[in-house]
Motif scaffolding. Structure first.
Motif, PDB file in Angstrom:
ATOM      1  N   ASN A 266      26.477   4.959 -14.122  1.00 38.40           N
ATOM      2  CA  ASN A 266      25.219   5.380 -14.729  1.00 38.40           C
ATOM      3  C   ASN A 266      24.909   6.811 -14.307  1.00 38.40           C
ATOM      4  O   ASN A 266      24.945   7.147 -13.119  1.00 38.40           O
ATOM      5  CB  ASN A 266      24.082   4.447 -14.298  1.00 38.40           C
ATOM      6  N   ASP A 267      24.578   7.665 -15.267  1.00 35.01           N
ATOM      7  CA  ASP A 267      24.406   9.089 -14.974  1.00 35.01           C
ATOM      8  C   ASP A 267      23.268   9.355 -13.984  1.00 35.01           C
ATOM      9  O   ASP A 267      23.378  10.228 -13.116  1.00 35.01           O
ATOM     10  CB  ASP A 267      24.163   9.862 -16.271  1.00 35.01           C
ATOM     11  N   ARG A 268      22.164   8.623 -14.103  1.00 31.97           N
ATOM     12  CA  ARG A 268      21.048   8.864 -13.188  1.00 31.97           C
ATOM     13  C   ARG A 268      21.428   8.486 -11.761  1.00 31.97           C
ATOM     14  O   ARG A 268      21.129   9.219 -10.803  1.00 31.97           O
ATOM     15  CB  ARG A 268      19.808   8.085 -13.636  1.00 31.97           C
ATOM     16  N   ILE A 269      22.089   7.353 -11.607  1.00 35.70           N
ATOM     17  CA  ILE A 269      22.516   6.931 -10.265  1.00 35.70           C
ATOM     18  C   ILE A 269      23.561   7.891  -9.716  1.00 35.70           C
ATOM     19  O   ILE A 269      23.536   8.248  -8.528  1.00 35.70           O
ATOM     20  CB  ILE A 269      23.051   5.486 -10.292  1.00 35.70           C
ATOM     21  N   LEU A 270      24.476   8.347 -10.554  1.00 38.59           N
ATOM     22  CA  LEU A 270      25.475   9.315 -10.103  1.00 38.59           C
ATOM     23  C   LEU A 270      24.805  10.599  -9.604  1.00 38.59           C
ATOM     24  O   LEU A 270      25.248  11.200  -8.621  1.00 38.59           O
ATOM     25  CB  LEU A 270      26.461   9.624 -11.222  1.00 38.59           C
ATOM     26  N   ARG A 271      23.733  11.027 -10.281  1.00 34.27           N
ATOM     27  CA  ARG A 271      23.004  12.213  -9.804  1.00 34.27           C
ATOM     28  C   ARG A 271      22.328  11.937  -8.469  1.00 34.27           C
ATOM     29  O   ARG A 271      22.331  12.785  -7.565  1.00 34.27           O
ATOM     30  CB  ARG A 271      21.963  12.642 -10.843  1.00 34.27           C
ATOM     31  N   ARG A 272      21.725  10.761  -8.336  1.00 37.39           N
ATOM     32  CA  ARG A 272      21.076  10.419  -7.058  1.00 37.39           C
ATOM     33  C   ARG A 272      22.105  10.310  -5.934  1.00 37.39           C
ATOM     34  O   ARG A 272      21.804  10.603  -4.773  1.00 37.39           O
ATOM     35  CB  ARG A 272      20.279   9.114  -7.197  1.00 37.39           C
ATOM     36  N   GLY A 308      16.821   2.664  -6.029  1.00 33.86           N
ATOM     37  CA  GLY A 308      16.320   2.953  -7.362  1.00 33.86           C
ATOM     38  C   GLY A 308      17.135   2.374  -8.492  1.00 33.86           C
ATOM     39  O   GLY A 308      16.756   2.510  -9.667  1.00 33.86           O
ATOM     40  N   GLU A 309      18.276   1.726  -8.197  1.00 36.84           N
ATOM     41  CA  GLU A 309      19.096   1.148  -9.267  1.00 36.84           C
ATOM     42  C   GLU A 309      18.311   0.045  -9.979  1.00 36.84           C
ATOM     43  O   GLU A 309      17.904  -0.947  -9.377  1.00 36.84           O
ATOM     44  CB  GLU A 309      20.391   0.568  -8.693  1.00 36.84           C
ATOM     45  N   THR A 310      18.083   0.222 -11.270  1.00 41.10           N
ATOM     46  CA  THR A 310      17.352  -0.778 -12.052  1.00 41.10           C
ATOM     47  C   THR A 310      18.304  -1.862 -12.526  1.00 41.10           C
ATOM     48  O   THR A 310      19.532  -1.721 -12.464  1.00 41.10           O
ATOM     49  CB  THR A 310      16.688  -0.131 -13.268  1.00 41.10           C
ATOM     50  N   GLU A 311      17.736  -2.933 -13.018  1.00 40.46           N
ATOM     51  CA  GLU A 311      18.557  -4.015 -13.565  1.00 40.46           C
ATOM     52  C   GLU A 311      19.380  -3.507 -14.743  1.00 40.46           C
ATOM     53  O   GLU A 311      20.551  -3.876 -14.904  1.00 40.46           O
ATOM     54  CB  GLU A 311      17.662  -5.182 -13.997  1.00 40.46           C
ATOM     55  N   GLU A 312      18.778  -2.661 -15.561  1.00 37.84           N
ATOM     56  CA  GLU A 312      19.493  -2.120 -16.719  1.00 37.84           C
ATOM     57  C   GLU A 312      20.663  -1.236 -16.287  1.00 37.84           C
ATOM     58  O   GLU A 312      21.750  -1.279 -16.900  1.00 37.84           O
ATOM     59  CB  GLU A 312      18.529  -1.313 -17.607  1.00 37.84           C
ATOM     60  N   GLU A 313      20.463  -0.452 -15.250  1.00 41.59           N
ATOM     61  CA  GLU A 313      21.549   0.418 -14.766  1.00 41.59           C
ATOM     62  C   GLU A 313      22.667  -0.405 -14.143  1.00 41.59           C
ATOM     63  O   GLU A 313      23.857  -0.075 -14.293  1.00 41.59           O
ATOM     64  CB  GLU A 313      20.985   1.429 -13.768  1.00 41.59           C
ATOM     65  N   PHE A 314      22.301  -1.478 -13.466  1.00 37.99           N
ATOM     66  CA  PHE A 314      23.331  -2.370 -12.945  1.00 37.99           C
ATOM     67  C   PHE A 314      24.092  -3.037 -14.087  1.00 37.99           C
ATOM     68  O   PHE A 314      25.325  -3.152 -14.040  1.00 37.99           O
ATOM     69  CB  PHE A 314      22.704  -3.423 -12.035  1.00 37.99           C
ATOM     70  N   GLU A 315      23.396  -3.471 -15.135  1.00 40.56           N
ATOM     71  CA  GLU A 315      24.065  -4.104 -16.268  1.00 40.56           C
ATOM     72  C   GLU A 315      25.015  -3.122 -16.967  1.00 40.56           C
ATOM     73  O   GLU A 315      26.069  -3.516 -17.477  1.00 40.56           O
ATOM     74  CB  GLU A 315      23.040  -4.637 -17.260  1.00 40.56           C
ATOM     75  N   GLU A 316      24.644  -1.848 -16.976  1.00 32.56           N
ATOM     76  CA  GLU A 316      25.561  -0.843 -17.535  1.00 32.56           C
ATOM     77  C   GLU A 316      26.860  -0.816 -16.745  1.00 32.56           C
ATOM     78  O   GLU A 316      27.961  -0.703 -17.312  1.00 32.56           O
ATOM     79  CB  GLU A 316      24.897   0.541 -17.509  1.00 32.56           C
TER      80      GLU A 316
END
Length: 445
Positions: A266-272, A308-316
């Motif tokens: 996930n791009d947001r998590i990769l940035r974090r 900060g990992e959301t359920e949606e980001e984990f599902e991705e």
């Protein structure tokens, strides 16, 4: 002169193991005799891991076990070395009383002085070197037919979850001629599979030569007599040049196996995480690797439950793993490391949430891995014999290209006249869970 005896416990990753082998060699040359068990040893050295909390607890458990033997009069001194000593240098003696000396990561070259009592201080720490330390004259822990070779030390990445730069310093490459010399020494000692390791393998050479030089290094190693396999671990998904990919595809001895830790998609998590890659970059890279190496085994690791990992980001991430079909995959729950930037991020998740996500992703990967194993039935592979199967007296354990030692799976093989280090062709006859079963049908040399 009375013989001095020592026992040694090596914990952590293959890079730490190389440090252990270097210390073992130095102590042997200083007149110490290695004993198989700690009981009765004049000194016990524990080379520790300090990467994440679970590893630190394992290291502390072993240290406390050795100190208990010391209190019972069964061992002499207890010396703690390596990453945990480096990372907790200010607290460890207070936290675990009874330790006779601490030796940091870059104090390994003086381990004999510590054991000899020449160093009066209970703490021996040296600054990170400006060049990589050589790893010659090791007393190897691995079986004779395979060995790890460190090509650099430290890391310049600033991944927010990782404490390694604080323990191992900035990236310093080992000069190419030194790497080749060490590889030749290992080949002369019977090594058939050479496994290259570093904190960031694809970064190799940038500090010394002004550009990444892993491809050049591989071409030199590929020509060393005696070596049969070259295996690469810990390739950060940056600096995969076209030249490197071509070298991986055309090298005679480079096995089609790459360990490329991705950590998330996930791009947001990769940035974090401060990984400096996007999902599109990852997909482009893996597509190029798959196209260039049709029989490639890809190993990767992912971190779930990052702050900060959301359920949606984990599902991705789950959907991506299902689609990418990695042959080998490991999953870690995020470990809060107090001295890392990620510790200061918002959105830290409960441990039960992180564990549930790890278990879910591993169930997805389990299905893919078992399916991969079943597809191997009927094929013939090259494999390296590791030795007798401790569970089956009439079988041997081997590994194909898809299996790094102590990390991946095994091939259980029947065949007469085979010994550790033999490179053979194996007809795969069955899948036994993740492992394979087969029979030897000839030499692969």
């Amino acid at each position: 002169m009375v013989s001095k005896t020592f026992a040694f416990v090596s914990l952590g990753c293959p890079k730490n193991l190389v440090d252990s082998e270097r210390m073992l060699g130095k102590l042997a040359r200083d007149g110490y005799t290695l004993t198989p068990q700690p009981e009765g040893a004049d000194v016990v050295v524990v080379n520790t891991c300090g990467f994440i909390e679970a590893a630190r607890q394992e290291s502390l458990s072993v240290v406390r076990e050795m100190l208990a033997l010391k209190e019972q009069g069964k061992v002499g001194k207890v010396v703690v070395a390596g990453c945990l000593a480096e990372r907790k240098k200010d607290e460890l003696l207070a936290e675990v009383p009874g330790i006779d000396a601490l030796v940091g990561v870059f104090g390994r070259e003086e381990i004999a002085r510590v054991l000899d009592g020449v160093e009066e201080q209970r703490r021996l720490f040296r600054p990170a070197p400006v060049r990589a330390q050589e790893d010659t004259a090791r007393l190897r822990i691995t079986p004779r037919h395979y060995a790890y070779l460190k090509i650099s030390e430290g890391c310049d990445r600033t991944c927010t979850f990782c404490a390694i730069p604080g323990m191992r310093g900035k990236h310093v490459s080992k000069p190419m001629e030194e790497v080749v010399r060490e590889a030749r020494e290992l080949a002369a000692d019977g090594v058939r599979e050479l496994i290259l390791v570093a904190q960031d393998t694809t970064y190799y050479g940038l500090d010394l030569y002004g550009r990444p030089r892993l491809a050049d290094l591989l071409r030199q190693l590929d020509r060393i007599d005696g070596l049969e396999w070259l295996r690469l671990l810990y390739l950060y998904p940056i600096n995969f040049t076209d030249e490197l990919i071509e070298t991986l595809a055309t090298g005679r001895k480079i096995v089609p196996y790459l360990d490329v830790p991705l950590q998330h998609v996930n791009d947001r998590i990769l940035r974090r995480m401060q990984r400096r890659v996007r999902r599109a970059d990852i997909e482009h890279l893996l597509g190029k690797l798959r196209a260039a190496l049709p029989n490639l085994t890809l190993r990767t690791t992912f971190i779930v439950g990052f702050p900060g990992e959301t359920e949606e980001e984990f599902e991705e991430l789950v959907d991506y793993v299902r689609a990418a079909r990695f042959e080998r995959l490991g999953v870690f729950t995020y470990s809060l490391e107090p001295d890392t930037p990620a510790a200061r991020l918002d959105g830290h998740l409960p441990e039960e949430t992180k564990a549930a996500r790890r278990d879910r992703l591993m169930r997805v990967q389990q299905e893919l891995a078992l399916e991969w194993s079943r597809r191997q039935v009927g094929t013939t592979i090259d494999a390296l014999i590791d030795g007798p199967d401790p569970e089956m007296p009439n079988q041997l354990l081997a590994r194909g290209h898809a299996d790094a030692p102590e990390i991946d799976c095994v091939v259980r093989v029947k065949g007469k006249g085979l010994a550790a280090g033999d490179l053979v062709k194996i007809k795969i006859t069955a899948a036994d869970g993740y492992d394979l079963v087969g029979r030897a049908v000839g030499s692969a040399r």
